[in-house]
Design an enzyme around this catalytic site. Structure first.
Site, PDB file in Angstrom:
ATOM      1  N   ASP A   1     -15.069  54.602  -2.587  1.00 16.38           N
ATOM      2  CA  ASP A   1     -13.858  55.227  -2.041  1.00 16.38           C
ATOM      3  C   ASP A   1     -12.726  55.149  -3.053  1.00 16.38           C
ATOM      4  OD1 ASP A   1     -11.502  55.862  -0.510  1.00 16.38           O
ATOM      5  OD2 ASP A   1     -12.630  55.395   1.307  1.00 16.38           O
TER       6      ASP A   1
ATOM      7  N   SER B   1     -10.796  58.003   7.777  1.00 16.87           N
ATOM      8  CA  SER B   1      -9.516  57.871   7.089  1.00 16.87           C
ATOM      9  C   SER B   1      -8.407  57.637   8.131  1.00 16.87           C
ATOM     10  CB  SER B   1      -9.249  59.113   6.235  1.00 16.87           C
ATOM     11  OG  SER B   1      -8.242  58.853   5.293  1.00 16.87           O
TER      12      SER B   1
ATOM     13  N   HIS C   1     -14.467  58.819  -0.694  1.00 12.51           N
ATOM     14  CA  HIS C   1     -13.673  58.722   0.526  1.00 12.51           C
ATOM     15  C   HIS C   1     -14.224  59.615   1.636  1.00 12.51           C
ATOM     16  CE1 HIS C   1     -10.303  57.720   3.004  1.00 12.51           C
ATOM     17  NE2 HIS C   1      -9.906  58.964   3.094  1.00 12.51           N
TER      18      HIS C   1
END
Ligand SMILES: [Ca+2]
Length: 513
Positions: free
Chosen positions: A400, A187, A439
């Protein structure tokens, strides 16, 4: 702890090899590091932590990953590359069994804290490791208001400064510099790794960049685009109970196209699904979508474009991601990470309303402002990093719910163009899509894998990853394994044997649709 340099030398002589033999013991005592002089930095504490003795500061306790850690030397420092900087870092040094490598670990969102979980994982594997809060505390973007230098620290400077200083601490403790340096993050951590490769190519030999938030200004735009689509008009808000309904319809359309009906779409880009098939015949109902809800769902999948030039701003979420749609579109507020960027960085107005976001002039303004801060990490020119033999292992979950997986494909393609084609680029950067993964972790797919090991084999043994076996864990037990494949390859079932066994799948390049 005393140096065992003689033992190291003896080991090298006995083997007659030039390979690196890590020192088993430190060259200096942990306490002595308090006197280490670092430019524009203050060492604030050093602590020899006994095995199992770690507790995080501020009464936050230790993260589960820190339970039963081996003994280590814990160094905390504050870095001030600018007068307004206040960058906290920690460097963790195994007291014994150092593997000779350094690992920088990344953060998530607006960062704002030391990543003790990731430090613990690295330490447990024998690394000397470092983490930074990137120069502010807490997960909001409000720190940026009136603090341009802190925004630069968040953008790139904190990670670079941490890396340079941490390597000096490693050198002082062990009496030798790390043999190899790796970055591991997902991320915002993926973005941080890519920024290092782009801006400071000598900092790391290998970088694991998961689901990178690297096109930051456009990513936050797409987040607010989804919020506008679902929250601006209450009639367009998709009730959370209907996410599963849309997901099932998407699976019905796309799950079996990869040859295995398993609740996971191997490559959603190879299937088309229009939520219009769920349009209610009359009124509303729990298993259908009203016309405004269909339009909102279509926008969540859609590529966001500049309404004037039609240029792509950011790709949409993939087919299969539906059960995670609450993150961007569930309300009552938009994702705060995205909202904060426009409030505190672009408009410097905490009362700014996301409903007013203009996809033409506001995005252009965000891009223009970012030239001074460098939050974006989308420069495809990795020539300097590639020239040093650096390697990047990217991964991204197809499901995601926060960052469109197609953004990683876009970045890969841009790097391929910059490095002279896919064939050449494959020597420097590879992307592994993870079917079904949300994610950075979780989801319906095989989301447990060891990218660090695959990267080490690539960097140190010149064995590029061609297939990474991933597991699906239930109650800590692997109930399914599958190969992850270098994009654009996908895992194809051989047609015989268990579909829960990676051995019955091959990575294959399919003809483009
Ligand atoms: Ca499937």
């Amino acid at each position: 702890m005393k140096t065992t340099g003689a033992a190291v030398l003896a080991a090298i002589l006995a083997g007659g090899a030039t390979v690196f033999v890590p020192r088993v013991h430190a060259a200096a005592s942990c306490e002595s590091l308090a006197a280490l002089a670092l430019p524009n930095a203050t060492i604030t504490s050093v602590q020899a932590v006994a095995a199992g003795g770690f507790t995080a500061p501020g009464g936050r306790g230790a993260p589960p990953a820190a339970a039963g850690l081996p003994a280590f030397c814990r160094v905390a420092a504050t870095l001030k590359p600018s007068s307004d900087s206040d960058i906290k870092i920690e460097v963790w040094l195994p007291a014994a069994g150092w593997n000779g490598r350094f690992q920088g670990v990344g953060n998530g969102g607006w960062t704002g804290s030391i990543n003790y979980g990731a430090l613990s994982q690295a330490l447990r594997s024998g690394y000397a490791a470092a983490s930074t809060d990137t120069g502010h505390e807490g997960g909001s973007g409000q720190f940026a208001l009136g603090h341009p230098e802190k925004l630069v620290d968040f953008g790139w400077r904190a990670v670079h400064e941490m890396t340079v200083h941490a390597k000096k601490v490693v050198n002082a403790f062990y009496g030798s510099a790390p043999q190899r340096s790796y970055w591991v993050g997902c991320s915002s951590g993926g973005k941080q790794g890519l920024k290092e490769a782009q801006k400071f190519p000598a900092d790391y030999d290998g970088i694991v960049a998961g689901a990178p938030a690297n096109y930051w200004t456009h990513l936050v735009t797409q987040s607010l685009w989804v919020a506008q689509a679902t929250l601006k008009d209450p009639a367009a808000t998709i009730p959370r109970e209907k996410y599963a309904v849309i997901h099932q319809a998407a699976l019905k359309q796309c799950d079996a196209t990869d040859g295995v009906r398993d609740g996971v779409i191997e490559d959603p880009s190879r299937c088309e699904f229009d939520p219009k098939v769920l349009l209610c015949q009359a009124g509303d109902g729990p298993s259908c979508l009203t016309a405004p809800q269909v339009a909102a769902a279509q926008k969540i999948y859609a590529t966001v474009r500049n309404p004037r030039t039609r240029q792509e701003i950011f790709p949409g979420l993939a087919i299969g991601s539906e059960t995670g749609w609450a993150a961007l579109g569930g309300g009552p507020r938009p994702l705060s990470i995205a909202d904060d960027h426009f409030k505190f960085v672009v408009f410097k107005n905490p009362d700014w309303d996301f409903r007013t976001l203009d996809l033409d002039k506001d995005v252009e303004l965000a891009d223009r402002i970012d030239r001074d801060f460098g939050l974006n990490a989308n420069d495809p020119n990795l020539k300097a990093f590639a020239g040093r033999g650096g390697k990047i292992l990217m991964y991204h979950g197809w499901n995601d719910q926060l960052i469109s997986p197609a953004n990683s494909i876009n970045y890969l393609k841009n790097v391929e163009s910059a490095l002279g084609g896919a064939g050449k680029a494959a020597g420097t950067i590879r992307l592994f899509m993870v079917p079904g993964m949300a994610h950075c972790a979780g989801g319906d797919g095989t989301a447990s894998f060891d990218m660090v090991k695959a990267l080490e084999q690539w960097v140190e043994d010149r064995r590029p990853p061609t297939r990474i076996v991933a597991s699906r864990l239930e109650n800590e037990k692997a109930v399914r394994t599958r190969p992850l494949c270098p994009f654009p390859q996908v895992a194809r079932y051989s047609g015989t044997g268990s579909t829960d066994d990676a051995a019955n799948f091959a990575c294959e390049a399919l003809a483009l649709r």
